[in-house]
Motif scaffolding. Structure first.
Motif, PDB file in Angstrom:
ATOM      1  N   UNK A   1       0.849  -1.155   0.000  1.00  0.00           N
ATOM      2  CA  UNK A   1       0.000   0.000   0.000  1.00  0.00           C
ATOM      3  C   UNK A   1       0.901   1.225   0.000  1.00  0.00           C
ATOM      4  N   UNK A   2       0.927   1.934  -1.102  1.00  0.00           N
ATOM      5  CA  UNK A   2       1.743   3.133  -1.154  1.00  0.00           C
ATOM      6  C   UNK A   2       0.869   4.300  -1.561  1.00  0.00           C
ATOM      7  N   UNK A   3       1.371   5.462  -1.336  1.00  0.00           N
ATOM      8  CA  UNK A   3       0.652   6.660  -1.717  1.00  0.00           C
ATOM      9  C   UNK A   3       1.294   7.234  -2.949  1.00  0.00           C
ATOM     10  N   UNK A   4       0.542   8.008  -3.694  1.00  0.00           N
ATOM     11  CA  UNK A   4       1.166   8.677  -4.817  1.00  0.00           C
ATOM     12  C   UNK A   4       1.872   9.906  -4.282  1.00  0.00           C
ATOM     13  N   UNK A   5       2.881  10.385  -4.973  1.00  0.00           N
ATOM     14  CA  UNK A   5       3.598  11.563  -4.501  1.00  0.00           C
ATOM     15  C   UNK A   5       2.729  12.807  -4.432  1.00  0.00           C
ATOM     16  N   UNK A   6       1.639  12.852  -5.175  1.00  0.00           N
ATOM     17  CA  UNK A   6       0.808  14.048  -5.200  1.00  0.00           C
ATOM     18  C   UNK A   6      -0.318  14.021  -4.169  1.00  0.00           C
ATOM     19  N   UNK A   7      -0.601  12.861  -3.610  1.00  0.00           N
ATOM     20  CA  UNK A   7      -1.733  12.763  -2.707  1.00  0.00           C
ATOM     21  C   UNK A   7      -1.357  11.966  -1.471  1.00  0.00           C
ATOM     22  N   UNK A   8      -2.135  12.150  -0.437  1.00  0.00           N
ATOM     23  CA  UNK A   8      -1.959  11.370   0.781  1.00  0.00           C
ATOM     24  C   UNK A   8      -3.304  11.266   1.476  1.00  0.00           C
ATOM     25  N   UNK A   9      -3.538  10.168   2.138  1.00  0.00           N
ATOM     26  CA  UNK A   9      -4.814   9.991   2.822  1.00  0.00           C
ATOM     27  C   UNK A   9      -4.943  10.908   4.030  1.00  0.00           C
ATOM     28  N   UNK A  10      -6.183  11.224   4.368  1.00  0.00           N
ATOM     29  CA  UNK A  10      -6.438  12.062   5.536  1.00  0.00           C
ATOM     30  C   UNK A  10      -5.947  11.383   6.807  1.00  0.00           C
ATOM     31  N   UNK A  11      -5.959  10.065   6.826  1.00  0.00           N
ATOM     32  CA  UNK A  11      -5.503   9.308   7.991  1.00  0.00           C
ATOM     33  C   UNK A  11      -4.062   8.847   7.829  1.00  0.00           C
ATOM     34  N   UNK A  12      -3.244   9.676   7.199  1.00  0.00           N
ATOM     35  CA  UNK A  12      -1.877   9.289   6.853  1.00  0.00           C
ATOM     36  C   UNK A  12      -1.073   8.842   8.058  1.00  0.00           C
ATOM     37  N   UNK A  13      -1.285   9.437   9.204  1.00  0.00           N
ATOM     38  CA  UNK A  13      -0.494   9.057  10.371  1.00  0.00           C
ATOM     39  C   UNK A  13      -0.872   7.673  10.891  1.00  0.00           C
ATOM     40  N   UNK A  14      -1.955   7.090  10.379  1.00  0.00           N
ATOM     41  CA  UNK A  14      -2.285   5.711  10.715  1.00  0.00           C
ATOM     42  C   UNK A  14      -1.361   4.740   9.984  1.00  0.00           C
ATOM     43  N   UNK A  18       4.430   6.371   7.001  1.00  0.00           N
ATOM     44  CA  UNK A  18       4.272   7.825   6.926  1.00  0.00           C
ATOM     45  C   UNK A  18       4.472   8.445   8.304  1.00  0.00           C
ATOM     46  N   UNK A  19       3.900   7.825   9.326  1.00  0.00           N
ATOM     47  CA  UNK A  19       4.037   8.367  10.686  1.00  0.00           C
ATOM     48  C   UNK A  19       5.504   8.452  11.090  1.00  0.00           C
ATOM     49  N   UNK A  20       6.302   7.474  10.688  1.00  0.00           N
ATOM     50  CA  UNK A  20       7.721   7.464  11.049  1.00  0.00           C
ATOM     51  C   UNK A  20       8.447   8.698  10.523  1.00  0.00           C
ATOM     52  N   UNK A  21       8.171   9.072   9.291  1.00  0.00           N
ATOM     53  CA  UNK A  21       8.920  10.161   8.665  1.00  0.00           C
ATOM     54  C   UNK A  21       8.253  11.527   8.814  1.00  0.00           C
ATOM     55  N   UNK A  22       6.977  11.558   9.170  1.00  0.00           N
ATOM     56  CA  UNK A  22       6.301  12.836   9.372  1.00  0.00           C
ATOM     57  C   UNK A  22       6.941  13.636  10.502  1.00  0.00           C
ATOM     58  N   UNK A  23       7.527  12.951  11.461  1.00  0.00           N
ATOM     59  CA  UNK A  23       8.171  13.629  12.569  1.00  0.00           C
ATOM     60  C   UNK A  23       9.600  14.051  12.283  1.00  0.00           C
ATOM     61  N   UNK A  24      10.113  13.685  11.129  1.00  0.00           N
ATOM     62  CA  UNK A  24      11.509  13.980  10.799  1.00  0.00           C
ATOM     63  C   UNK A  24      11.674  14.897   9.593  1.00  0.00           C
ATOM     64  N   UNK A  25      10.641  14.999   8.771  1.00  0.00           N
ATOM     65  CA  UNK A  25      10.737  15.718   7.510  1.00  0.00           C
ATOM     66  C   UNK A  25       9.576  16.698   7.402  1.00  0.00           C
ATOM     67  N   UNK A  26       9.869  17.934   7.043  1.00  0.00           N
ATOM     68  CA  UNK A  26       8.835  18.965   6.975  1.00  0.00           C
ATOM     69  C   UNK A  26       7.986  18.881   5.707  1.00  0.00           C
ATOM     70  N   UNK A  27       8.563  18.472   4.604  1.00  0.00           N
ATOM     71  CA  UNK A  27       7.858  18.465   3.330  1.00  0.00           C
ATOM     72  C   UNK A  27       7.037  17.192   3.173  1.00  0.00           C
ATOM     73  N   UNK A  29       5.628  15.733   0.570  1.00  0.00           N
ATOM     74  CA  UNK A  29       5.988  14.848  -0.539  1.00  0.00           C
ATOM     75  C   UNK A  29       7.275  14.090  -0.234  1.00  0.00           C
ATOM     76  N   UNK A  30       8.199  14.727   0.462  1.00  0.00           N
ATOM     77  CA  UNK A  30       9.413  14.019   0.866  1.00  0.00           C
ATOM     78  C   UNK A  30       9.078  12.934   1.888  1.00  0.00           C
ATOM     79  N   UNK A  31       8.120  13.213   2.768  1.00  0.00           N
ATOM     80  CA  UNK A  31       7.666  12.193   3.725  1.00  0.00           C
ATOM     81  C   UNK A  31       7.173  10.971   2.958  1.00  0.00           C
TER      82      UNK A  31
END
Length: 168
Positions: A1-14, A18-27, A29-31
């Motif tokens: 299950x991957x996300x496209x670089x242009x979109x992300x689910x509203x529940x992305x932190x689930x 994604x949750x792992x890198x959301x706390x380390x990267x500001x952008x 799309x880079x997350x």
């Protein structure tokens, strides 16, 4: 299950990747790129341990589909995907050389010498971590994004906002 670089689910932190890198990267799309790289790597490892040809093919196909989203992009994230792949390869094959390299980069960065971009440095930190040769934390990341993100403060995933739509 991957996300496209242009979109992300509203529940992305689930999504643990994604949750792992959301706390380390500001952008955002880079997350997604970093999460997809870790997911691809895990699928590849699972494929190597597959119990059947069908399982091997399914897992390998999923890993390839994720890689295909990023590897041929002719933009900053496509180049970052390639750099992350190279760093991952180097950390797997030459961990002691890469550890010395990372130590020197940290010394240089502390002295204001930046031989690589923050995104490239984050790729080295991620590659080091997923190969089991060190932890990557916001505190250990001397990039501007790492220090600005303590507590998930500057990114849409961490703030729980939805981006351009949802697709998984």
């Amino acid at each position: 299950m991957s996300t496209t670089p242009e979109t992300a689910p509203a529940d992305a932190l689930d999504d643990p990747y994604i949750a792992r890198y959301a706390g380390l990267v500001a952008d955002d799309k880079e997350v997604l790129m970093r999460a997809d790289f870790a997911r691809m790597r895990d699928l590849g490892k699972a494929a190597a341990d597959a119990e059947s040809i069908e399982q091997l093919e399914r897992l390998s196909s999923q890993a390839s589909a994720i890689s295909d989203l990023w590897k041929d992009r002719d933009d900053e994230l496509g180049h970052a995907w390639q750099h992350l792949g190279d760093a991952y390869h180097d950390w797997r094959l030459n961990p002691s050389t890469m550890a010395r390299f990372a130590e020197q980069v940290e010394v240089d960065r502390a002295q204001g010498v930046y031989a690589m971009t923050d995104m490239q440095w984050r790729s080295h930190m991620q590659a080091r971590e997923i190969t089991g040769h060190g932890q990557w934390s916001a505190e250990a990341d001397h990039s501007s994004a790492g220090s600005a993100l303590a507590g998930h403060g500057g990114n849409a995933f961490a703030a729980g906002t939805e981006r351009d739509g949802a697709e998984r």
